[in-house]
Design a protein around this motif. Structure first.
Motif, PDB file in Angstrom:
ATOM      1  N   GLY A  63     -12.543   0.514  11.993  1.00 32.29           N
ATOM      2  CA  GLY A  63     -13.393   0.210  10.849  1.00 32.29           C
ATOM      3  C   GLY A  63     -13.385  -1.257  10.461  1.00 32.29           C
ATOM      4  O   GLY A  63     -14.199  -1.672   9.639  1.00 32.29           O
ATOM      5  N   ASP A  64     -12.468  -2.055  11.019  1.00 36.59           N
ATOM      6  CA  ASP A  64     -12.458  -3.494  10.738  1.00 36.59           C
ATOM      7  C   ASP A  64     -13.736  -4.136  11.255  1.00 36.59           C
ATOM      8  O   ASP A  64     -14.277  -3.750  12.287  1.00 36.59           O
ATOM      9  CB  ASP A  64     -11.251  -4.176  11.397  1.00 36.59           C
ATOM     10  CG  ASP A  64      -9.950  -3.901  10.668  1.00 36.59           C
ATOM     11  OD1 ASP A  64      -9.997  -3.318   9.565  1.00 36.59           O
ATOM     12  OD2 ASP A  64      -8.883  -4.278  11.199  1.00 36.59           O
ATOM     13  N   ILE A 101     -18.212  -3.596  14.593  1.00 30.41           N
ATOM     14  CA  ILE A 101     -17.230  -2.740  13.924  1.00 30.41           C
ATOM     15  C   ILE A 101     -16.293  -2.178  14.984  1.00 30.41           C
ATOM     16  O   ILE A 101     -16.733  -1.730  16.045  1.00 30.41           O
ATOM     17  CB  ILE A 101     -17.923  -1.571  13.196  1.00 30.41           C
ATOM     18  CG1 ILE A 101     -18.869  -2.104  12.129  1.00 30.41           C
ATOM     19  CG2 ILE A 101     -16.910  -0.625  12.583  1.00 30.41           C
ATOM     20  CD1 ILE A 101     -19.727  -1.030  11.495  1.00 30.41           C
ATOM     21  N   ILE A 103     -14.287   0.566  16.627  1.00 32.78           N
ATOM     22  CA  ILE A 103     -14.351   2.030  16.589  1.00 32.78           C
ATOM     23  C   ILE A 103     -13.164   2.683  17.296  1.00 32.78           C
ATOM     24  O   ILE A 103     -12.921   3.869  17.118  1.00 32.78           O
ATOM     25  CB  ILE A 103     -15.681   2.556  17.180  1.00 32.78           C
ATOM     26  CG1 ILE A 103     -15.866   2.074  18.621  1.00 32.78           C
ATOM     27  CG2 ILE A 103     -16.843   2.150  16.324  1.00 32.78           C
ATOM     28  CD1 ILE A 103     -17.047   2.708  19.316  1.00 32.78           C
TER      29      ILE A 103
END
Length: 115
Positions: A63-64, A101, A103
């Motif tokens: 999610g970073d 992003i 995942i």
């Protein structure tokens, strides 16, 4: 020189003596080698219980948000918190400077998709 000339020159008895001497000396050498622990010098006696540490797991989370600093075709480099990481684009090629992003976090790379 064929076998008939060897037999003719040295005789069958000389051949049997040579065979017996070779067999006894080979057997004696093997007995000495196995009983004197000679082979222990060549064997591995320790066990490696080390475990690989996944440094990416502690630094980057799923999610970073990252920014590509090289074209992802499909591998490339991304920047997260001022650190460079090797990443794999999940679906397609991604140009430089795009937001992505994370995942999936693998031991040696990140899997990303375009944001």
């Amino acid at each position: 020189m064929d076998c008939r000339s060897c037999t003719k020159n040295h005789g069958v008895t000389a051949g049997h003596i040579t065979l017996l001497t070779t067999a006894v000396s080979t057997g004696g050498f093997l007995w000495w080698a196995f009983t004197s622990k000679t082979w222990n010098r060549f064997s591995l006696r320790t066990v490696n219980h080390a475990k690989a540490i996944n440094y990416l797991e502690n630094e980057v989370k799923v999610g970073d948000i990252a920014t590509t600093i090289s074209a992802m075709r499909p591998m490339g480099t991304v920047l997260i918190n001022d650190k460079k990481y090797e990443a794999l684009s999940q679906i397609s090629f991604i140009d430089v400077g795009k937001a992505v992003i994370v995942i999936e976090v693998l031991p040696n790379k990140l899997v990303v998709k375009e944001a």
